[in-house]
Structure formats: structure tokens, C-alpha cells
Design a protein around this motif. Structure first.
Motif, mmCIF file in Angstrom:
data_model
loop_
_atom_site.group_PDB
_atom_site.id
_atom_site.type_symbol
_atom_site.label_atom_id
_atom_site.label_comp_id
_atom_site.label_asym_id
_atom_site.label_seq_id
_atom_site.Cartn_x
_atom_site.Cartn_y
_atom_site.Cartn_z
ATOM 1 N N ARG A 1 -0.118 -4.207 -8.324
ATOM 2 C CA ARG A 1 -0.031 -2.834 -8.834
ATOM 3 C C ARG A 1 1.248 -2.158 -8.382
ATOM 4 N NH1 ARG A 1 -6.218 -1.598 -9.090
ATOM 5 N NH2 ARG A 1 -6.336 -1.698 -6.835
ATOM 6 N N THR A 2 1.573 -2.313 -7.100
ATOM 7 C CA THR A 2 2.779 -1.660 -6.586
ATOM 8 C C THR A 2 4.022 -2.215 -7.263
ATOM 9 O OG1 THR A 2 1.677 -1.336 -4.471
ATOM 10 C CG2 THR A 2 4.066 -1.113 -4.498
ATOM 11 N N GLU B 1 0.804 -1.223 0.000
ATOM 12 C CA GLU B 1 0.000 0.000 0.000
ATOM 13 C C GLU B 1 0.832 1.267 0.000
ATOM 14 O OE1 GLU B 1 -1.071 0.637 4.728
ATOM 15 O OE2 GLU B 1 -2.368 -0.582 3.471
ATOM 16 N N ALA B 2 2.142 1.171 0.076
ATOM 17 C CA ALA B 2 2.933 2.410 0.135
ATOM 18 C C ALA B 2 4.154 2.361 -0.770
ATOM 19 C CB ALA B 2 3.361 2.690 1.572
ATOM 20 N N GLY B 3 4.487 1.226 -1.346
ATOM 21 C CA GLY B 3 5.647 1.147 -2.222
ATOM 22 C C GLY B 3 6.954 1.041 -1.457
ATOM 23 N N ARG C 1 9.687 3.074 -1.279
ATOM 24 C CA ARG C 1 10.084 4.249 -0.505
ATOM 25 C C ARG C 1 9.116 4.510 0.641
ATOM 26 N NH1 ARG C 1 11.919 5.859 -5.570
ATOM 27 N NH2 ARG C 1 13.957 6.869 -5.628
ATOM 28 N N GLY C 2 7.839 4.228 0.403
ATOM 29 C CA GLY C 2 6.848 4.495 1.434
ATOM 30 C C GLY C 2 6.886 3.473 2.564
ATOM 31 N N ALA D 1 -3.377 -5.051 -4.923
ATOM 32 C CA ALA D 1 -2.565 -3.954 -4.396
ATOM 33 C C ALA D 1 -1.080 -4.267 -4.545
ATOM 34 C CB ALA D 1 -2.904 -3.698 -2.933
#
Lengths: 196, 196
Positions: free
Chosen positions: B96-97, B17-19, B21-22, B93
Motif C-alpha cells: 500500500r505504501t 507504516e509511515a512512508g 517522508r514519515g 502495508a
DNA sequence: CCTGCTTGCAAGCACCTACTTGCACAATTT
DNA sequence: AAATTGTGCAAGTAGGTGCTTGCAAGCAGG
């Protein structure tokens, strides 16, 4: 090309290959060949710049038209699908990045997700015209059939470089086969040699 | 559940949900309910943790089997496609990431991109058996036809929540229509009411 | 009882991030 | 000639990043 336009183009490019967090103001300014401070003087914030840049990049759309009165389904649909596939393929980096971040930055994708919806509508309309004109003999749902071809083209545009083992035939050969399969699926008489 | 497993599960969740870096080490540790230092003591670096976590998440694959000897194409293919679609949809999810970051972190996707290739192979083999068994009468390229259905399912799994206007029919109704269209496209006799 | 092993806490390191301020220089406009 | 505008440079802010160190607390097996 003005400084503003350089910044917008560079922002879209850097965002496509690095994402929102990766598209730092330093990288964008460097890619645009201007000072980082100039970026803030023009757009105020990174968010404003990226929103405007992606909206502009997503607005560049013109997939070919489908004829109002179908005459040669294979030729017409192949032509349309080829243009649509090339368009998606050219923008695949941007599309992939936007998709990957749509949950975190939902505002950004709103500039990208309309063109495919419009394309699907146009395609569904064309398929309906094929049926109404007695060129397609089967019973089928034109919305679902349109979604099927769109998904196929989308999968090809996204997957061909990610999973080359999955795509044994060339882009164009695959494309013609996609169209043939779909048209036969909706009951259009397709002779093997007919393509362009 | 050991601390290691908690960290791996939390890392996959946060990454999806944040990739990359996230997915900060602080966020992952918080999501796992452990101290950030524990994370480093177990995995040494963020990169090691994420690679292991995503490889593990991608390895959880078991799309249903397709029969060696086809009997009822509509039923068998619908069943397989439904399982495959549900599987992709559950992991959308993460998929997609990964797709959005494949150019920046090419090592990560290598754990994800094999299952669809294997699924496409299995599907192409099944379609070839349909033809060899005289159940599919048309001339068609089974690899391209398999890619078409895979792309369709992929597009549905990814697009249904992003562009709901494009999907007027329910998931299951669309699925059945996809299968019907493809089978008619390869020359299988399909009667309208037959589905499960 | 004591000895490892795992974990948590406090603090900190060097670096990168978005963003700001003040000043100087040049080109264009007035 | 003067003023406005656009740009670059130097410096700095506050906060987040991955990652490290030192030390204390618990909890197992000998």
C-alpha cells in the motif's frame, strides 16, 4: 470560484500526488494561487482543510445504475463495469494515496471507503436478481461474485499504469472479457459476439 | 543479526507504516536500536538505506508453483491462489505504501512490481495448458483471465481490512468461490464439493 | 600492549514545517 | 462617507528534518 473552493480543490490535488506530509501548506497555497496565511484564516489548520477537501473529493460519486429487472446481462453489466472502472481510474492517484496512509490517518479514508461498498451491494443485488430470474443457472455466492468483479476492476484501475506488461489487451477488450468470464462463472449463457 | 541487517529490517518496517517522508532517520535508528549516526556511517544517506531495504523486502518472493501438467484444476489453482493471497496479505502495508508513493518515488516501486507480473505470467500459462489439455472448454483470453484472478486476490488482500462490510465470507470460503467462478468462466467442469 | 575498527554521545548546521501576529490595502456593504 | 470584510506582505515562533563534526569508549587481532 471562491477562494475557499480553490483551496479545497488544490488541497485534494496536492494531497493526491504528495500525501499528507507532502501536502505542505505552502504547496497547497501556491497551487491555489493564494497566500499561505489565507489558508489558515479559512480553515484554521492543515488537518481541517485536508479532511474537508478529501471528503468533498470522495463524495463525487455516481456510478451508473443497474436495472431492477435484468434483461441483457452482458450489455447491462458491461455498461456498469465500464462506468465503474473509468471512475476508479480517474481517481486512482487519490485512491492510492489514501490507501497508503490509511493506517496513519484513519480518519481520512472514512470519506473514501463507502462508495465501493455501496457499489458492491448494488452489484450483488443485481447478480441475485439474475439468479432469481433464472438467467444465471449455477449455484454461487452473489456477495463473493460481486467482490470478485470489484476486485478485478480495482486491480485493472490501479495496476494498468504500474505494470503495463501485465495488461496486454486494451482496457475495453479486457473489460468485456472480465464480464464474460464472470457471467459464465455464475452460469449465464454468453455468446461470444454480444457486447457493447 | 548485524547492525546493517537490523537497520535494513527496521527501515522496511518503518517505511511500510509511515512512508518515505514519515520514515525519518531518527525513527529508523530508534526502531533498529542503534544510534542515528551509525545509520549514516553505514549507508551514507536515507535514500540509499530505504532503496536497499525495500529492494530486499520485495525480493522475498516465492509464490507456490503451478504444475506443468494440470490434473485437478480446482485443487491446484486453489492451492496456488491461497499461497499468493497469503503472501500479498502479509505484505499489504508495504504494498500500500509503495503504491501510494509510486509517482513521487518511482525508483522504489521497481523492486516490488516484478513479482506480480511473473505470477500473472505463470498463471496465464497454466490456464492455457488447461485449455490445450481440453480441461477448459470455453473460448477465453488466458492473459485477461489471469489478470482477473490476480486482481481479485489483490482486491481481497487490500480491501478486507479496509472495508470489512464488503467481505461477508471468510478468506478461505471466498478464495474457493473465486477459483470456482473463474474455472467455470473458462469452461471447466466444477463440482460443488471439490475443494482443498 | 597497542592498534584499528566499530559504535555511542554531545553538539550543531541549514533548512523546512505548521502556525501566529501586526499592519496595510482594496472592495463591498451599510 | 464610514465600516466591515477579505486578502496580501513582512516577520517571527518553536519544532522537526537530513546530515556533519569531534571526541571518547569498547573490543577485536597483531
Amino acid at each position: 470560484m471562491t477562494v475557499r473552493e480553490q483551496l479545497l480543490a488544490a488541497a485534494a490535488r496536492v494531497y493526491a500526488e504528495a500525501g499528507y506530509r507532502g501536502a505542505t501548506t505552502r504547496r497547497i497555497a501556491l497551487a491555489a494561487g493564494v497566500n499561505e496565511i489565507t489558508l489558515f484564516r479559512h480553515f484554521g489548520s492543515k488537518e481541517t482543510l485536508l479532511h474537508e477537501a478529501i471528503a468533498r473529493a470522495g463524495a463525487e460519486i455516481e456510478s451508473g445504475e443497474l436495472p431492477e429487472i435484468p434483461v441483457d446481462p452482458v450489455r447491462e453489466l458491461t455498461r456498469w463495469a465500464r462506468a465503474h472502472l473509468a471512475h476508479m481510474r480517474d481517481r486512482r492517484a487519490l485512491i492510492r494515496t489514501c490507501m497508503g496512509e490509511m493506517e496513519e490517518h484513519p480518519g481520512i479514508i472514512s470519506s473514501i471507503d463507502k462508495p465501493p461498498v455501496r457499489a458492491a451491494m448494488a452489484l450483488a443485488g443485481y447478480l441475485r436478481r439474475l439468479r432469481d430470474g433464472k438467467l444465471a443457472a449455477a449455484r454461487f455466492d452473489e456477495q463473493v461474485a460481486a467482490t470478485m468483479l470489484m476486485g478485478t476492476l480495482f486491480g485493472d484501475a490501479m495496476g494498468r499504469d504500474m505494470m503495463p506488461e501485465m495488461f496486454t489487451r486494451s482496457t475495453d477488450a479486457s473489460l468485456r472479457e472480465y464480464v464474460r468470464l464472470l457471467l459464465r462463472g455464475i452460469g449465464v449463457a454468453v455468446d461470444q459476439a454480444d457486447d457493447t
